[in-house]
Structure formats: C-alpha cells, structure tokens
Design a protein around this motif. Structure first.
Motif, PDB file in Angstrom:
ATOM      1  N   GLN A 152       0.827  -1.204   0.000  1.00 31.60           N
ATOM      2  CA  GLN A 152       0.000   0.000   0.000  1.00 31.60           C
ATOM      3  C   GLN A 152       0.865   1.259   0.000  1.00 31.60           C
ATOM      4  O   GLN A 152       0.561   2.241  -0.688  1.00 31.60           O
ATOM      5  CB  GLN A 152      -0.916   0.001   1.219  1.00 31.60           C
ATOM      6  N   VAL A 156       0.980   4.262  -2.622  1.00 30.57           N
ATOM      7  CA  VAL A 156       0.847   5.675  -2.240  1.00 30.57           C
ATOM      8  C   VAL A 156       2.023   6.473  -2.766  1.00 30.57           C
ATOM      9  O   VAL A 156       1.864   7.592  -3.275  1.00 30.57           O
ATOM     10  CB  VAL A 156       0.743   5.812  -0.707  1.00 30.57           C
ATOM     11  N   ASN A 310      -3.367  14.282   2.415  1.00 27.92           N
ATOM     12  CA  ASN A 310      -3.821  12.913   2.667  1.00 27.92           C
ATOM     13  C   ASN A 310      -2.721  11.904   2.372  1.00 27.92           C
ATOM     14  O   ASN A 310      -2.543  10.923   3.104  1.00 27.92           O
ATOM     15  CB  ASN A 310      -5.057  12.591   1.813  1.00 27.92           C
ATOM     16  N   ASN A 311      -1.985  12.121   1.284  1.00 27.97           N
ATOM     17  CA  ASN A 311      -0.898  11.206   0.947  1.00 27.97           C
ATOM     18  C   ASN A 311       0.196  11.239   2.007  1.00 27.97           C
ATOM     19  O   ASN A 311       0.771  10.200   2.354  1.00 27.97           O
ATOM     20  CB  ASN A 311      -0.308  11.559  -0.420  1.00 27.97           C
ATOM     21  N   THR A 314      -1.105   9.443   5.125  1.00 27.69           N
ATOM     22  CA  THR A 314      -1.206   8.008   4.864  1.00 27.69           C
ATOM     23  C   THR A 314       0.158   7.349   4.914  1.00 27.69           C
ATOM     24  O   THR A 314       0.322   6.253   5.465  1.00 27.69           O
ATOM     25  CB  THR A 314      -1.863   7.753   3.493  1.00 27.69           C
ATOM     26  N   ARG A 317       1.209   6.936   8.479  1.00 25.79           N
ATOM     27  CA  ARG A 317       0.402   5.897   9.133  1.00 25.79           C
ATOM     28  C   ARG A 317       0.885   4.511   8.736  1.00 25.79           C
ATOM     29  O   ARG A 317       1.017   3.619   9.581  1.00 25.79           O
ATOM     30  CB  ARG A 317      -1.069   6.075   8.757  1.00 25.79           C
TER      31      ARG A 317
END
Length: 345
Positions: A152, A156, A310-311, A314, A317
């Motif tokens: 993931q 991203v 957001n990227n 993310t 995270r």
C-alpha cells in the motif's frame, strides 16, 4: 485486540490436545498400568476434555495479554522469557486448582509426589505448545500486515510521484516556466542557465525518488531549494523561503516529496504578490519538521482534491509513525511531520 484465529481453530486445537492426553491414558490401560473400566474411560475423557479447554483458554489469554502490553514491533529481548514464566505460573495455578478439586472429591487420595510433579510439567509443556502456536499466529498476522502495508505504501508513493509529476508537467506550469525562461534569456542569460539547471534537478529528483519509502532530509531540502528557485524566479519578492534546520536533523529521514507537496500547497491556496508576499518557513523542532506559511487565502479558492496532505498522512500511518499534525488559524497554516531515524545498514 482481534486475534487471527477463529472458533474452528480453537475447536481443532482443543480436540488435538484432548486426543494427545487421552491417548496417553489409553496406552496405560492397554499396558495394564491402569485397570480398564468403561466408567474410568468416560470419567477420564470428560476430565481430559475440560482440562484441554482450560489449558487452551488460559494459555491463549496469556499470549493475548502480552501482545496488548508489548506488541511484536516493540518486543524486548526478555519478552518471550517473561511470557514463558507467565505461562508457567498460569498453568501451574490451574493445575493447583485442579488438584485441590481432586483432593476435595476424594479425601483418601494420596498420589505420589512424582505423579504431581509429572502433572505439573505436563500442563506447562502443553501451555508452552499452545502459547507457541498463538505466537506463530501473531507472527504470521504481523508478516501479512507488513506485506500489505508495504504494498500500500508503494502504491501511495507512486501516486504521490505521479501527482507531483503531473503538477510539474501541467500546461500552465510548463507555460509559466517557459515564459519565465524566455524573459530570462532576453534579460539575464546567466540566470536563465541556472533556471534550466534547477528545473532539471526537479525532474531528476522526481524520477530518482520514485520507489523510495524514505529519503534523507538533506536531500529533500536540496530538492526543495531547486523547486523554490523556480517559484521565486516566477514570483520574485512575492515569495520567500526561510530554512532553519539543525544539522543533526538533516541526518534524519522523511518520505520523499513531503516538502514539495507542502510548499506547493502554500502557493496553490494563498495569494502571492509583492503587496502580499507569501512567507514559507521550514524549521526543525527536535525530531519534528515544521513547515509554516502565513495564511492569506485566495479570493477564489483553488480547486483541490485533498490528495497532498492525505498522501503525507497516509505514508506516516503506513510506516507506523506518529501522526502528522496540522494547525490552521487566522494568521498561519502549519504542518508538523515526524523526522525518522535511518535504519542501520
């Protein structure tokens, strides 16, 4: 905490433990060590089945408890030894309660000490076996999670690279860059050469950092200076950049293009002019990097899909790092991102 097993696994596991322990009792009957009787078979099976359930659930509870207080990612060298001692204590207590019940039901029972010691070791070994099984489940789950997060994160990263590259090759960006370059060629050829060199650095960095999860902050700052040179050549004194990053912080890492996204957002969403200059500040605060700009939103808000911030959030995270902090008031817009320690080679 949700464990990766289900009731089917637990039923099969309890059945296997029951079969192993009951099989040992059956072998004693066949050998004549224990007198045969159907009542004895029934009672021993019931006792073995209940013991297997208790051993399984107690051992499972110990492992789950340890993973709550000390996940695999934060485990110390002594963790498994301490966990084994807890398994020993839990199953020892369970066995002591079992023996107390046994003596309560049969006052005349006087089993030899060897029998009691063997029973204690039997419970502990089965507890270790069950605990090891659940540790294996946790390891498999952690490995699967890490693999999925790595994939993931790679996606991203590719999306960020693609989005950044698209932003740089958009017609208006190329038009503005070529228009700026044309003016420089006519008025300041030396600066035009530098503009071309910095533009090439921007594209080279975009391509070279394409598949990296993390990059040195010093490299990111060099890229940001090249990118900012293009902006300052275009906007002149309408934009300024103040970098105050400690040398020690420059040895740390961040996800690539983090600074480019934050600087680009500042330009995209705020007025930039000589009368209303946009001031961007990049500074380090211990293991945090702070990017701050004065807040002067455009009269007509620029279209935004929120991909940039957001990227970034993310990525952090997925890397299991502290959360990105965003502050916005009437005067400033501030983003704080963690600086990460490089892994040993």
């Amino acid at each position: 905490m949700k464990l990766t097993d289900n009731y089917r696994v637990r039923i099969i596991g309890i059945a296997v433990i029951t079969a192993l322990r009951f099989g040992f009792y059956s072998s004693e009957m066949l050998a004549g060590t224990v007198p045969f009787s159907w009542e004895g078979v029934r009672d021993n099976f019931i006792f073995t089945f209940i013991s297997a359930i208790l051993m399984w659930e107690v051992s499972r509870a110990v492992v789950v408890y340890f993973h709550k207080i000390s996940p695999i990612s934060k485990s110390s060298d002594w963790r498994f030894l301490v966990e084994a001692l807890y398994l020993l204590a839990a199953n020892g207590l369970l066995y002591a309660l079992t023996m107390a019940l046994y003596f309560y039901l049969d006052f005349e029972a006087h089993p030899p000490y060897v029998f009691i010691l063997f029973g204690f070791l039997d419970r502990f070994l089965y507890g270790i076996l069950i605990g090891g099984f659940y540790e294996l489940l946790f390891l498999v789950k952690a490995w699967n999670t890490a693999t999925q997060e790595a994939e993931q994160l790679k996606k991203v990263n590719l999306l960020v690279q693609l989005e950044s590259l698209k932003n740089q090759v958009k017609p208006h960006f190329l038009f503005n860059s070529l228009n700026t370059l044309t003016g420089l060629v006519e008025t300041d050829p030396d600066r035009a050469v530098k503009f071309i060199a910095e533009l090439s650095k921007v594209y080279r960095y975009l391509l070279q950092s394409n598949e990296k999860e993390l990059i040195g902050l010093s490299q990111e700052l060099q890229f940001t200076e090249a990118y900012f040179f293009l902006l300052q050549t275009r906007f002149g004194t309408g934009i300024s950049l103040d970098v105050r990053v400690d040398e020690s912080a420059q040895q740390l890492q961040i996800p690539p293009l983090t600074l480019q996204i934050l600087v680009e957002n500042a330009v995209k969403h705020n007025q930039v002019s000589v009368r209303k200059p946009l001031r961007v500040e990049i500074r380090s605060e211990e293991k945090w990097l702070v990017v701050e700009n004065n807040f002067q939103p455009k009269r007509q808000a620029a279209p935004s899909n929120g991909m940039g911030l957001n990227n970034i959030t993310t990525k952090y995270r997925l890397l299991n790092q502290p959360q990105v902090q965003i502050f916005n008031d009437e005067t400033n817009f501030t983003v704080k991102v963690p600086l990460l320690t490089p892994l040993p080679a």
